[in-house]
Design an enzyme around this catalytic site. Structure first.
Site, PDB file in Angstrom:
ATOM      1  N   HIS A  77       0.885  -1.168   0.000  1.00  0.00           N
ATOM      2  CA  HIS A  77       0.000   0.000   0.000  1.00  0.00           C
ATOM      3  C   HIS A  77       0.923   1.219   0.000  1.00  0.00           C
ATOM      4  O   HIS A  77       2.010   1.167   0.587  1.00  0.00           O
ATOM      5  CB  HIS A  77      -0.838   0.094   1.275  1.00  0.00           C
ATOM      6  CG  HIS A  77      -1.789  -1.028   1.511  1.00  0.00           C
ATOM      7  ND1 HIS A  77      -1.421  -2.187   2.129  1.00  0.00           N
ATOM      8  CD2 HIS A  77      -3.120  -1.147   1.256  1.00  0.00           C
ATOM      9  CE1 HIS A  77      -2.472  -2.991   2.232  1.00  0.00           C
ATOM     10  NE2 HIS A  77      -3.520  -2.389   1.703  1.00  0.00           N
ATOM     11  N   ASP A 122       2.153   1.939   3.349  1.00  0.00           N
ATOM     12  CA  ASP A 122       3.084   0.975   3.969  1.00  0.00           C
ATOM     13  C   ASP A 122       4.527   1.388   3.730  1.00  0.00           C
ATOM     14  O   ASP A 122       5.379   1.212   4.588  1.00  0.00           O
ATOM     15  CB  ASP A 122       2.990  -0.426   3.324  1.00  0.00           C
ATOM     16  CG  ASP A 122       1.630  -1.058   3.413  1.00  0.00           C
ATOM     17  OD1 ASP A 122       0.859  -0.679   4.303  1.00  0.00           O
ATOM     18  OD2 ASP A 122       1.343  -1.944   2.576  1.00  0.00           O
ATOM     19  N   HIS A 172     -11.142 -14.071   3.390  1.00  0.00           N
ATOM     20  CA  HIS A 172     -12.341 -13.330   2.987  1.00  0.00           C
ATOM     21  C   HIS A 172     -13.406 -14.295   2.453  1.00  0.00           C
ATOM     22  O   HIS A 172     -14.595 -14.107   2.688  1.00  0.00           O
ATOM     23  CB  HIS A 172     -12.001 -12.298   1.914  1.00  0.00           C
ATOM     24  CG  HIS A 172     -11.017 -11.254   2.362  1.00  0.00           C
ATOM     25  ND1 HIS A 172     -10.568 -10.262   1.537  1.00  0.00           N
ATOM     26  CD2 HIS A 172     -10.395 -11.051   3.552  1.00  0.00           C
ATOM     27  CE1 HIS A 172      -9.713  -9.487   2.191  1.00  0.00           C
ATOM     28  NE2 HIS A 172      -9.582  -9.955   3.418  1.00  0.00           N
ATOM     29  N   ASP A 196      -4.764 -13.659  -2.677  1.00  0.00           N
ATOM     30  CA  ASP A 196      -4.157 -13.253  -1.413  1.00  0.00           C
ATOM     31  C   ASP A 196      -4.188 -14.483  -0.535  1.00  0.00           C
ATOM     32  O   ASP A 196      -5.256 -14.980  -0.155  1.00  0.00           O
ATOM     33  CB  ASP A 196      -4.929 -12.092  -0.756  1.00  0.00           C
ATOM     34  CG  ASP A 196      -4.273 -10.757  -1.044  1.00  0.00           C
ATOM     35  OD1 ASP A 196      -3.389 -10.702  -1.917  1.00  0.00           O
ATOM     36  OD2 ASP A 196      -4.646  -9.756  -0.395  1.00  0.00           O
ATOM     37  N   ASP A 214      -0.774 -12.497   2.021  1.00  0.00           N
ATOM     38  CA  ASP A 214      -1.442 -11.491   2.859  1.00  0.00           C
ATOM     39  C   ASP A 214      -1.660 -12.173   4.209  1.00  0.00           C
ATOM     40  O   ASP A 214      -2.794 -12.448   4.622  1.00  0.00           O
ATOM     41  CB  ASP A 214      -2.768 -11.052   2.221  1.00  0.00           C
ATOM     42  CG  ASP A 214      -3.376  -9.867   2.940  1.00  0.00           C
ATOM     43  OD1 ASP A 214      -2.828  -9.483   3.993  1.00  0.00           O
ATOM     44  OD2 ASP A 214      -4.391  -9.331   2.469  1.00  0.00           O
TER      45      ASP A 214
HETATM   46  C1  XUL Z   1      -7.661  -6.611   4.221  1.00  0.00           C
HETATM   47  C2  XUL Z   1      -6.855  -7.026   3.070  1.00  0.00           C
HETATM   48  C3  XUL Z   1      -6.010  -5.951   2.473  1.00  0.00           C
HETATM   49  C4  XUL Z   1      -5.903  -6.020   1.002  1.00  0.00           C
HETATM   50  C5  XUL Z   1      -5.145  -4.903   0.374  1.00  0.00           C
HETATM   51  O1  XUL Z   1      -8.427  -7.614   4.741  1.00  0.00           O
HETATM   52  O2  XUL Z   1      -6.859  -8.159   2.676  1.00  0.00           O
HETATM   53  O3  XUL Z   1      -4.751  -6.020   3.063  1.00  0.00           O
HETATM   54  O4  XUL Z   1      -5.290  -7.209   0.602  1.00  0.00           O
HETATM   55  O5  XUL Z   1      -5.644  -3.666   0.714  1.00  0.00           O
HETATM   56 CO    CO Z   2      -5.916  -9.164   1.143  1.00  0.00          CO
END
Ligand code: XUL
Ligand code: CO
Length: 435
Positions: free
Chosen positions: A99, A102, A269, A294, A337
């Site tokens: 990001h 970051d 997620h 991710d 992630d």
């Molecule tokens: C949050 C998430 C983020 C995204 C990027 O749950 O997964 O870190 O991957 O903004």
């Molecule tokens: Co993510």
């Protein structure tokens, strides 16, 4: 002097007794015509690896990283970059994700923040060239600062929308400058807490407008890779507009943007949305919007985003099977992630975490490749749908028969369907043979 004490992890084969070694991930080994590295395209993420200090809602910093306690924020940002590149070297990870917030500290104004990001991106670019490392994707952090508390693009305040547009523009420029293969949008604050203060219709229109602006700018600057939207059902907001792959598809297709916009699917997620990881991958592939992953693991008892390192080979095997069926990654890859637990306070814990999860992915890749090469599972699924391959049934699917014509045919031919076994247990036993 490097922050880590671990030595570079090497491939030592399945019988290795070393604690830090690859047993399955043999970077240059060819699987189904591609090297393992090209199949998996691993990336390390800035935010969990060097930004997060080990805090949770009940306590703060457990990691005590030196850069978190430096009085010179830009110097700390360079130190973080050095540690990121050392970690990539020790783990043989070729890509990174970030990001804007970051990599560099936020300034007093957007102009100052952008200048900080540009300065550190230049520092990163030099390190990339030296270490042959690449950027998988960049993204703008439109959720941490309090200005985003009521939403980013979906904020009731148009100035916040404009601020987001400006921040995204700069982050896209920087990502392009670093040769980023994709650009990600995760709408952390694109949702609502209570309907009592929310105009859903307006907020959806604003989210759509922002996506349209981003697509337009992508073409304007000649950013080659896709825009990736990352679905998530809740946390931080109670109701997120980008709930899951199906919901995000409706946004993408409302702009007819399936070519330019794909999804970045995260395991944690997916399970928070009540799906499996492999379901989300298979659905994205069926809809033509599969982009990237991710990689992490949610906790099946906790209803929040625990972002643990994934080491579950059978689960990864099913995910890899869907990825291979989808044709594998093009611009996408597997971004960790994932974060080490807050009690994992040794510097080297970060290296062990990545290496172990990479190895689990490599084993899953080998399992999934064997499943594809054997073709037994595919054969059983194909057999289940075989009836659709006759000319008449194809015509029915292609809309060449009306409801009345179908009805007349069913009566005339006395069509009387006979149920067949779904053979789930036999299929589950089959999968276990590969794991
Ligand atoms: C949050 C998430 C983020 C995204 C990027 O749950 O997964 O870190 O991957 O903004
Ligand atoms: Co993510």
């Amino acid at each position: 002097m490097t922050f880590f004490t671990a030595k570079k992890a090497k491939y030592e084969g399945p019988k290795s007794r070393s604690e830090l070694a690859f047993r399955h991930y043999d970077k240059n080994r060819k699987v189904m015509g591609k090297t393992m590295a090209d199949h998996l395209r691993f990336a390390i993420c800035w935010w969990h690896s060097t930004c997060w200090p080990g805090s949770d809602p009940f306590g703060g910093d457990t990691f005590l990283r030196p850069w978190h306690h430096s009085s010179n924020e830009m110097e700390a940002a360079r130190q973080k970059a050095d540690v990121m590149f050392d970690a990539m070297d020790l783990t043989s990870i070729d890509f990174f994700c970030f990001h804007d917030r970051d990599i560099a500290p936020e300034g007093q104004s957007l102009k100052e923040s952008n200048a900080n990001v540009t300065a550190i991106a230049n520092y990163i670019e030099k390190k990339m060239a030296k270490g042959k490392k690449k950027c998988l994707w960049g993204t703008a952090n439109l959720f941490s600062n309090r200005r985003f508390m009521a939403g980013a693009a979906t904020n009731p305040d148009p100035d916040v929308f404009a601020y987001c547009a400006a921040q995204i523009k700069h982050c896209m420029d920087v990502t392009k400058g670093l040769g980023g293969a994709n650009y990600v949008m995760w709408g952390g604050r694109e949702g609502y807490e209570t309907l009592l203060n929310t105009n859903i219709g307006h907020e959806l229109e604003a989210a759509k407008r922002m996506l349209a602006l981003v697509i337009e700018y992508k073409h304007k600057i000649g950013f080659k890779g896709p825009i990736l939207i990352e679905p998530k059902p809740q946390e931080p907001t109670k109701h997120q507009y980008d709930y899951d792959v199906a919901t995000v598809y409706s946004l993408i297709s409302s702009l007819g943007a399936q070519k330019d916009v794909k999804v970045n699917i995260e395991q944690n997620h997916a399970i928070l949305a009540g799906h499996t990881f492999e379901h989300e991958i298979a659905l994205a592939s069926a809809l033509g919007i599969f982009g990237s992953i991710d990689l992490n693991r949610g906790d099946y008892q906790s209803g929040w985003d625990t972002d643990q390192f994934i080491v579950d080979v059978p689960e990864l095997t099913l995910a890899m099977y869907e990825i291979l069926k989808a044709g594998g990654f093009t611009t996408g890859g597997m971004n960790f992630d994932a974060k080490i637990r807050r009690q994992s306070i040794d510097a080297d814990d970060l290296i062990h975490a990545h290496v172990g999860s990479m190895d689990a992915c490599a084993k899953a890749l080998l399992n999934a490749a064997a499943m594809i090469e054997d073709g037994v599972l595919k054969g059983m699924v194909d057999e289940r749908y075989a009836g659709w391959s006759t000319a008449r049934n194809k015509a029915m699917l292609q809309g060449k028969e009306s409801l009345e014509q179908i009805a007349a045919r069913v009566e005339k031919n006395n069509i009387n369907p006979q149920p067949k076994s779904g053979r789930q247990e036999r299929l589950e036993n089959l999968i276990n043979r590969y794991c």
